[in-house]
Design a protein around this motif. Structure first.
Motif, PDB file in Angstrom:
ATOM      1  N   ASP A  13      45.616  81.716   0.662  1.00  0.00           N
ATOM      2  CA  ASP A  13      46.562  82.271  -0.309  1.00  0.00           C
ATOM      3  C   ASP A  13      46.453  83.786  -0.417  1.00  0.00           C
ATOM      4  OD1 ASP A  13      47.736  79.822  -0.877  1.00  0.00           O
ATOM      5  OD2 ASP A  13      46.305  79.347  -2.457  1.00  0.00           O
TER       6      ASP A  13
ATOM      7  N   GLY B 219      48.971  85.062   1.818  1.00  0.00           N
ATOM      8  CA  GLY B 219      50.314  84.565   1.547  1.00  0.00           C
ATOM      9  C   GLY B 219      50.750  83.372   2.365  1.00  0.00           C
TER      10      GLY B 219
ATOM     11  N   ILE C 286      48.697  80.884  -6.704  1.00  0.00           N
ATOM     12  CA  ILE C 286      49.613  81.524  -5.774  1.00  0.00           C
ATOM     13  C   ILE C 286      50.347  82.661  -6.472  1.00  0.00           C
ATOM     14  CG2 ILE C 286      51.664  81.195  -4.345  1.00  0.00           C
ATOM     15  CD1 ILE C 286      50.736  78.317  -3.891  1.00  0.00           C
ATOM     16  N   SER C 287      50.126  83.868  -5.987  1.00  0.00           N
ATOM     17  CA  SER C 287      50.745  85.055  -6.581  1.00  0.00           C
ATOM     18  C   SER C 287      52.084  85.339  -5.906  1.00  0.00           C
ATOM     19  CB  SER C 287      49.831  86.275  -6.424  1.00  0.00           C
ATOM     20  OG  SER C 287      48.590  86.052  -7.050  1.00  0.00           O
ATOM     21  N   GLN C 288      53.096  85.633  -6.710  1.00  0.00           N
ATOM     22  CA  GLN C 288      54.410  86.001  -6.188  1.00  0.00           C
ATOM     23  C   GLN C 288      54.471  87.531  -6.091  1.00  0.00           C
ATOM     24  OE1 GLN C 288      56.641  83.537  -5.269  1.00  0.00           O
ATOM     25  NE2 GLN C 288      54.966  82.153  -5.802  1.00  0.00           N
TER      26      GLN C 288
ATOM     27  N   ASN D 233      51.253  80.502   1.692  1.00  0.00           N
ATOM     28  CA  ASN D 233      51.372  79.614   0.534  1.00  0.00           C
ATOM     29  C   ASN D 233      51.934  78.242   0.867  1.00  0.00           C
ATOM     30  OD1 ASN D 233      50.411  81.754  -1.018  1.00  0.00           O
ATOM     31  ND2 ASN D 233      52.462  82.512  -1.453  1.00  0.00           N
TER      32      ASN D 233
ATOM     33  N   ARG E  83      44.856  76.047  -6.757  1.00  0.00           N
ATOM     34  CA  ARG E  83      45.432  77.213  -6.089  1.00  0.00           C
ATOM     35  C   ARG E  83      46.119  78.130  -7.094  1.00  0.00           C
ATOM     36  NH1 ARG E  83      48.381  75.138  -0.625  1.00  0.00           N
ATOM     37  NH2 ARG E  83      48.444  77.412  -0.288  1.00  0.00           N
TER      38      ARG E  83
ATOM     39  N   TYR F  48      41.374  78.370   0.197  1.00  0.00           N
ATOM     40  CA  TYR F  48      42.652  78.926  -0.260  1.00  0.00           C
ATOM     41  C   TYR F  48      42.461  80.253  -0.998  1.00  0.00           C
ATOM     42  CZ  TYR F  48      44.784  74.497   1.029  1.00  0.00           C
ATOM     43  OH  TYR F  48      45.229  73.404   1.737  1.00  0.00           O
TER      44      TYR F  48
ATOM     45  N   ASP G  17      54.502  81.555   8.098  1.00  0.00           N
ATOM     46  CA  ASP G  17      53.162  81.656   7.517  1.00  0.00           C
ATOM     47  C   ASP G  17      52.087  81.644   8.596  1.00  0.00           C
ATOM     48  OD1 ASP G  17      53.991  81.998   4.949  1.00  0.00           O
ATOM     49  OD2 ASP G  17      53.322  80.054   4.187  1.00  0.00           O
TER      50      ASP G  17
END
Length: 448
Positions: A315, A318, A117-119, A320, A115, A310, A344
């Motif tokens: 993802d 979001g 996962i972008s912030q 997450n 995965r 994902y 989510d």
């Protein structure tokens, strides 16, 4: 006096023997449910054994199970009076996996999704920052807060058993409440809401031109019989004509699949055709796990299959916190086992509220969402393509354009396009103990 005590003890022993004898065929399923439930609630949701046994496992016969947690090994074993030991083990990235009866060691290697996962520095729901609160002049917040409050039990009551409610209007959280022991960080089991996630993954594949609704000859095992005529659309609408019994109160196709089968994608695959496709609506968790197997067949490797859900959907919007658990064979249990926070889950509702568009990116074709919300033949307006509908007026005091992801014991993501609303509810009770129509009507009455 001693004779009376002996007779009482003898009667208790005989009663215990009878209970075990009468339910022995079910013990595999009972201990399997218990071990899997305790394992996932412990290692996915971070909850304690007491709350799990008094809440999630407070089900007839399941509450007889004795559960032992091994925190070092990250596993749970369950038995009923020492019989039918079942073990579930936690594997990072794919959750808890139930092992076969009396098996205590998993032998195969488990893959986990990779995965990224972008912030994203945007306010909720499109990023990790707090939402920019907006006061809507057309909302009576006192009425709304009362509607949400009414969804929960009063002190000392155990009826509605609501755990979480989140209400979004025009992409803003306008009401939110959690039961004691739960919070916006708590991951919750969606049960059959996972079916809608599986449908959305297929929607992404369709958007990318890799599959089509009307394709047939879906599995090589069906090539030489009439099952070859079953289309992807038939499976999505639960209208294939394949044999299946969805009964959670007895030993049935669904309970044997979830708690006995190492490969859940194969159960419906083996079933005969007993009805006419597009004219035999029958709700089936086996069908959804068959679709998970169909998705697996679109990729060369299991790793690509695991990653896709994902990278291209979960993802991207979001979600997450989400984990979709696999079976022993490494297939996502697309029918039942997904975990995420209530906020989510609300994001998933927003994706469909906005016709497959997520913050400017079209992840699903609008036609896919329209198809998901079109009643399937024979469902009386209650079911579309892996989504439940109100087109037939099941909830008489709610707009008929409502559609929803629904799960066992009253898990819901309600989407109401005409009101620009997404309403999430998690709990352990459904109709009539939790009156959905009243709850939704009270919430809607707060918005002019």
């Amino acid at each position: 006096m001693k004779k009376i005590v002996k007779y009482v003890l003898l009667l208790l022993i005989l009663a215990l023997v009878y209970v075990v004898y009468a339910n022995y065929p079910r013990l595999d399923i009972i201990t399997g449910f218990s071990a899997k439930s305790v394992c996932s609630c412990t290692f996915e949701a971070g909850r304690d054994l007491k709350s799990i046994e008094e809440g999630d496992n407070d089900i007839d016969m399941v509450n007889y199970a004795n559960n032992k947690i091994n925190f070092e090994e990250k596993s749970v074993t369950s038995t009923v009076f020492g019989f039918k030991l079942r073990k579930a083990v936690y594997k990072e990235g794919v959750g808890c996996v139930l092992l076969p009866e009396n098996s205590t060691n998993e032998k195969q290697k488990f893959f986990k999704p990779k995965r990224k996962i972008s912030q994203i520095n945007l306010p909720y729901p499109y990023g990790i920052l707090p939402q920019k609160d907006t006061i809507f002049s057309n909302i009576n917040y006192k009425v709304l807060d009362m509607a949400v409050e009414n969804a929960f039990d009063c002190e000392g009551e155990i009826q509605k058993r609501t755990r979480a409610v989140v209400v979004l209007y025009k992409d803003q959280v306008i009401a939110e409440k959690y039961a004691k022991g739960f919070s916006r960080e708590t991951k919750l089991l969606g049960w059959s809401m996972t079916k809608s996630i599986t449908s959305a993954v297929l929607g992404v594949l369709e958007k990318q031109g890799k599959i089509s609704l009307n394709q047939n000859k879906l599995f090589k095992e069906w090539e030489n019989d009439d099952r070859s005529k079953i289309t992807l659309n038939n499976l999505l609408q639960m209208n294939s004509g394949l044999e299946w019994v969805e009964d959670y109160n007895n030993i049935s196709d669904v309970t044997k699949m979830l708690f006995l089968e190492p490969d859940m994608t194969e159960v419906q695959l083996r079933k005969p055709l007993i009805g006419e496709s597009n004219n035999s609506w029958n709700y089936s968790s086996g069908t959804t796990n068959l679709l998970s197997g169909f998705i697996r067949n679109q990729f060369k490797t299991n790793q690509e299959y695991l990653d896709f859900w994902y990278a291209e959907l979960i993802d991207k919007i979001g979600m997450n916190s989400m984990t979709i658990e696999t079976d022993l064979a490494g297939n996502y249990v697309g029918s039942s086992y997904s975990w995420a926070t209530a906020r989510d889950w609300a994001k998933f509702g927003l994706l469909y509220l906005h016709n497959g568009n997520w913050n400017g990116e079209q992840l699903l074709n609008e036609s896919w969402v329209k198809h998901a919300t079109t009643p399937t033949n024979g469902s009386n307006g209650e079911y579309g393509a892996h989504f439940w509908l109100n087109a037939g007026g099941k909830y008489p005091n709610v707009p008929k354009d409502l559609f929803s992801c629904n799960g066992y014991q009253g898990q819901h993501v309600f989407i109401i396009p005409s009101k620009d609303l997404v309403i999430v509810r998690f709990g352990l009770a459904e109709n009539p103990e939790f009156d959905v129509d009243t709850f939704l009507n009270e919430a809607l009455s707060a918005i002019k």
